[in-house]
Motif scaffolding. Structure first.
Motif, mmCIF file in Angstrom:
data_model
loop_
_atom_site.group_PDB
_atom_site.id
_atom_site.type_symbol
_atom_site.label_atom_id
_atom_site.label_comp_id
_atom_site.label_asym_id
_atom_site.label_seq_id
_atom_site.Cartn_x
_atom_site.Cartn_y
_atom_site.Cartn_z
ATOM 1 N N ASP A 56 129.552 118.075 -0.872
ATOM 2 C CA ASP A 56 128.383 117.625 -1.523
ATOM 3 C C ASP A 56 127.278 118.163 -1.034
ATOM 4 O O ASP A 56 127.183 118.349 0.304
ATOM 5 C CB ASP A 56 128.432 116.033 -1.728
ATOM 6 C CG ASP A 56 129.064 115.449 -2.710
ATOM 7 O OD1 ASP A 56 129.831 116.319 -3.445
ATOM 8 O OD2 ASP A 56 128.986 114.432 -2.626
ATOM 9 N N ARG A 96 126.352 108.637 -5.438
ATOM 10 C CA ARG A 96 126.976 108.329 -6.713
ATOM 11 C C ARG A 96 127.072 107.114 -7.208
ATOM 12 O O ARG A 96 127.437 106.120 -6.325
ATOM 13 C CB ARG A 96 128.554 109.166 -6.966
ATOM 14 C CG ARG A 96 128.444 110.630 -6.995
ATOM 15 C CD ARG A 96 130.064 110.951 -7.076
ATOM 16 N NE ARG A 96 130.058 112.370 -6.926
ATOM 17 C CZ ARG A 96 130.215 113.184 -5.800
ATOM 18 N NH1 ARG A 96 130.042 112.201 -4.796
ATOM 19 N NH2 ARG A 96 130.461 114.253 -5.772
ATOM 20 N N ASP A 118 118.444 121.715 2.325
ATOM 21 C CA ASP A 118 119.760 121.462 1.548
ATOM 22 C C ASP A 118 120.896 121.669 2.458
ATOM 23 O O ASP A 118 120.989 122.536 3.058
ATOM 24 C CB ASP A 118 119.739 122.237 0.181
ATOM 25 C CG ASP A 118 118.453 122.063 -0.741
ATOM 26 O OD1 ASP A 118 118.016 120.799 -0.586
ATOM 27 O OD2 ASP A 118 117.963 122.912 -1.376
ATOM 28 N N THR A 162 118.810 112.713 -1.659
ATOM 29 C CA THR A 162 119.961 112.883 -2.664
ATOM 30 C C THR A 162 120.264 111.159 -2.595
ATOM 31 O O THR A 162 120.610 110.698 -1.599
ATOM 32 C CB THR A 162 120.719 113.634 -2.087
ATOM 33 O OG1 THR A 162 120.376 115.035 -1.877
ATOM 34 C CG2 THR A 162 122.091 113.701 -3.132
ATOM 35 N N LYS A 163 120.568 110.710 -3.737
ATOM 36 C CA LYS A 163 121.261 109.360 -4.041
ATOM 37 C C LYS A 163 122.797 109.696 -4.407
ATOM 38 O O LYS A 163 123.417 110.404 -4.636
ATOM 39 C CB LYS A 163 120.543 108.840 -5.316
ATOM 40 C CG LYS A 163 118.962 108.615 -5.297
ATOM 41 C CD LYS A 163 118.610 107.662 -4.537
ATOM 42 C CE LYS A 163 117.186 107.550 -4.381
ATOM 43 N NZ LYS A 163 116.630 106.933 -3.258
ATOM 44 N N VAL A 203 123.222 117.861 -0.174
ATOM 45 C CA VAL A 203 122.464 116.731 0.078
ATOM 46 C C VAL A 203 120.929 117.352 0.419
ATOM 47 O O VAL A 203 120.997 118.319 1.280
ATOM 48 C CB VAL A 203 122.690 115.687 0.886
ATOM 49 C CG1 VAL A 203 123.787 114.838 0.523
ATOM 50 C CG2 VAL A 203 123.186 116.127 2.459
ATOM 51 N N ALA A 204 120.024 116.641 -0.004
ATOM 52 C CA ALA A 204 118.709 117.313 0.215
ATOM 53 C C ALA A 204 117.679 116.396 1.075
ATOM 54 O O ALA A 204 117.781 115.055 0.936
ATOM 55 C CB ALA A 204 118.000 117.555 -1.136
ATOM 56 N N ARG A 219 111.549 121.242 2.908
ATOM 57 C CA ARG A 219 112.980 120.757 2.141
ATOM 58 C C ARG A 219 114.143 121.406 2.737
ATOM 59 O O ARG A 219 114.311 122.714 3.090
ATOM 60 C CB ARG A 219 112.970 121.029 0.725
ATOM 61 C CG ARG A 219 114.357 120.448 0.093
ATOM 62 C CD ARG A 219 114.331 120.543 -1.378
ATOM 63 N NE ARG A 219 115.578 120.469 -2.056
ATOM 64 C CZ ARG A 219 115.902 119.937 -2.866
ATOM 65 N NH1 ARG A 219 115.076 119.440 -3.829
ATOM 66 N NH2 ARG A 219 117.098 119.915 -3.527
ATOM 67 N N TRP A 229 130.091 109.682 -1.813
ATOM 68 C CA TRP A 229 129.740 111.170 -1.195
ATOM 69 C C TRP A 229 131.270 111.809 -0.842
ATOM 70 O O TRP A 229 132.266 110.998 -0.648
ATOM 71 C CB TRP A 229 129.134 110.922 0.303
ATOM 72 C CG TRP A 229 127.686 110.156 0.222
ATOM 73 C CD1 TRP A 229 127.723 108.703 0.656
ATOM 74 C CD2 TRP A 229 126.637 110.818 -0.291
ATOM 75 N NE1 TRP A 229 126.370 108.525 0.397
ATOM 76 C CE2 TRP A 229 125.554 109.370 -0.107
ATOM 77 C CE3 TRP A 229 126.235 111.838 -0.864
ATOM 78 C CZ2 TRP A 229 124.320 109.458 -0.532
ATOM 79 C CZ3 TRP A 229 124.891 111.930 -1.131
ATOM 80 C CH2 TRP A 229 123.907 110.757 -0.869
#
Length: 60
Positions: A34, A24, A48, A21-22, A36-37, A46, A30
């Motif tokens: 939120d 914002r 999350d 995850t990038k 995030v992966a 994966r 952050w």
């Protein structure tokens, strides 16, 4: 400020899972809550995860 770790330990295989995850583009990058992966470099699983609330370091 809450910020995710760049790598975590994969729960399944113990390998390194990297943040996908990038942030914002505008502040705040952050926020607590939120999602995030992460992707494991070994088993490719994966993960999350939800960013936790900020912790002030006071357990009392």
């Amino acid at each position: 400020m809450v910020e995710p770790e760049q790598t975590i330990v994969c729960v399944d295989c113990g390998g390194r899972a990297h943040l996908l995850t990038k942030p914002r583009p505008e502040p705040p990058a952050w926020e607590p809550g939120d999602i995030v992966a992460y992707r494991c470099e070994d088993c490719l699983d994966r993960w999350d995860l939800v960013l936790p609330e900020e912790h002030d370091g006071d357990d009392g």
